[in-house]
Design an enzyme around this catalytic site. Structure first.
Site, PDB file in Angstrom:
ATOM      1  N   SER A   1       0.823  -1.210   0.000  1.00  0.00           N
ATOM      2  CA  SER A   1       0.000   0.000   0.000  1.00  0.00           C
ATOM      3  C   SER A   1       0.856   1.259   0.000  1.00  0.00           C
ATOM      4  O   SER A   1       2.031   1.243   0.371  1.00  0.00           O
ATOM      5  CB  SER A   1      -0.905   0.012   1.235  1.00  0.00           C
ATOM      6  OG  SER A   1      -1.535  -1.227   1.393  1.00  0.00           O
TER       7      SER A   1
HETATM    8  N1  SAH Z   1      -0.765  -4.964   3.991  1.00  0.00           N
HETATM    9  C1  SAH Z   1       0.053  -5.270   2.830  1.00  0.00           C
HETATM   10  C2  SAH Z   1      -0.620  -4.960   1.511  1.00  0.00           C
HETATM   11  C3  SAH Z   1      -1.755  -5.857   1.269  1.00  0.00           C
HETATM   12  S1  SAH Z   1      -2.247  -6.128  -0.386  1.00  0.00           S
HETATM   13  C4  SAH Z   1       1.403  -4.626   2.915  1.00  0.00           C
HETATM   14  O1  SAH Z   1       1.693  -3.939   3.896  1.00  0.00           O
HETATM   15  O2  SAH Z   1       2.212  -4.849   2.006  1.00  0.00           O
HETATM   16  C5  SAH Z   1      -3.641  -7.158   0.001  1.00  0.00           C
HETATM   17  C6  SAH Z   1      -3.283  -8.552   0.419  1.00  0.00           C
HETATM   18  O3  SAH Z   1      -4.496  -9.170   0.836  1.00  0.00           O
HETATM   19  C7  SAH Z   1      -2.737  -9.411  -0.705  1.00  0.00           C
HETATM   20  O4  SAH Z   1      -1.478  -9.897  -0.361  1.00  0.00           O
HETATM   21  C8  SAH Z   1      -3.763 -10.534  -0.848  1.00  0.00           C
HETATM   22  O5  SAH Z   1      -3.187 -11.790  -1.140  1.00  0.00           O
HETATM   23  C9  SAH Z   1      -4.404 -10.533   0.517  1.00  0.00           C
HETATM   24  N2  SAH Z   1      -5.729 -11.141   0.576  1.00  0.00           N
HETATM   25  C10 SAH Z   1      -6.775 -10.985  -0.280  1.00  0.00           C
HETATM   26  N3  SAH Z   1      -7.811 -11.726   0.131  1.00  0.00           N
HETATM   27  C11 SAH Z   1      -7.429 -12.355   1.279  1.00  0.00           C
HETATM   28  C12 SAH Z   1      -8.069 -13.267   2.166  1.00  0.00           C
HETATM   29  N4  SAH Z   1      -9.326 -13.693   1.982  1.00  0.00           N
HETATM   30  N5  SAH Z   1      -7.371 -13.710   3.226  1.00  0.00           N
HETATM   31  C13 SAH Z   1      -6.098 -13.302   3.442  1.00  0.00           C
HETATM   32  N6  SAH Z   1      -5.442 -12.455   2.631  1.00  0.00           N
HETATM   33  C14 SAH Z   1      -6.099 -11.984   1.556  1.00  0.00           C
END
Ligand code: SAH
Length: 227
Positions: A75
């Site tokens: 992000s």
């Molecule tokens: N917080 C992260 C950015 C997240 S991007 C950082 O600091 O880099 C969003 C993430 O959510 C992705 O890696 C994706 O794989 C995950 N995601 C999406 N759906 C999900 C689910 N149902 N359970 C767990 N993770 C999930």
């Protein structure tokens, strides 16, 4: 990035340049509304450059989201700062993050909370983030491969929950796993549109909802990923 002076004797300018980039980074955060000192201190300490491991690494100090493995994104730093600030984490809190991604958000939370659980549906992301947490000695983070839309029933309830992928509605299991007085921050809306960042506070009798700002996140997807 983390190299000490002994690793880079040929470029005496580097540490100055790094210091300047860091100052600009913190200035950009402040100017976009991240004013909580504890959050700024955590973001000063945790080097975002370590969490971007590809050709985009040299843009790690710019205020923009960047691609990471598995087609996901790390992000935008100001959004990380604003979400962390909205979460109002206390030093004794246990926090759940859904969406480990690069691990950057979890690393920031580890500076503010007693214990951080972070889950992602991609094994690879959890493994790589876990390696970084060990390398940085962030021993209060547990990274788990799981579908975070079900939360983590074995570790619940949580003082704080942060969801870093967009849900169409705040997932019911996550609401259930929030302690009374607890706070959850979650982007809500259609995955291909601009979403609203929502702050949910659990009261004795129900939930209060506050809309914070528009955001854009990758979608919360059910089930585990292929990598
Ligand atoms: N917080 C992260 C950015 C997240 S991007 C950082 O600091 O880099 C969003 C993430 O959510 C992705 O890696 C994706 O794989 C995950 N995601 C999406 N759906 C999900 C689910 N149902 N359970 C767990 N993770 C999930």
């Amino acid at each position: 990035m983390t190299q000490g002076p002994e690793d880079q004797p040929t470029d005496p300018g580097t540490s100055d340049q790094l210091a300047e980039r860091k100052m600009r980074f913190l200035f950009a955060l402040r100017s976009r509304g991240v004013t909580d000192t504890r959050v700024l201190t955590a973001m000063e300490k945790i080097d975002r450059g370590l969490f971007v491991r590809n050709v985009f690494a040299d843009r790690a100090y710019e205020d923009m989201p960047l691609p990471i493995a598995c087609g996901q994104t790390i992000s935008q730093p100001s959004v990380v700062g604003l979400m962390t600030q909205a979460l109002q984490v206390n030093p004794r809190d246990t926090v759940l993050e859904v969406g480990t991604g690069s691990g950057y958000q979890a690393a920031i939370l580890s500076q503010l909370a007693r214990r951080v659980y972070t889950v992602d549906r991609y094994r690879r992301l959890v493994r790589e983030a876990g390696e970084l947490f060990r390398q940085l000695d962030l021993v209060n983070i547990t990274a788990i491969t799981a579908d975070g839309s079900h939360g983590l029933p074995d570790q619940a309830p949580f003082d704080r929950i942060i969801v870093t992928a967009a849900a169409e509605d705040p997932p019911g299991p996550l609401l259930e796993q929030l302690k009374p007085g607890g706070i959850m921050v979650v982007p809500v809306g259609q995955s291909d549109a601009v979403q609203a960042l929502i702050k949910v506070t659990r009261t004795q009798s129900g939930f209060d909802y506050e809309e914070l700002r528009p955001v854009r996140f990758v979608p919360l997807v059910e089930g585990l990923g292929s990598e």
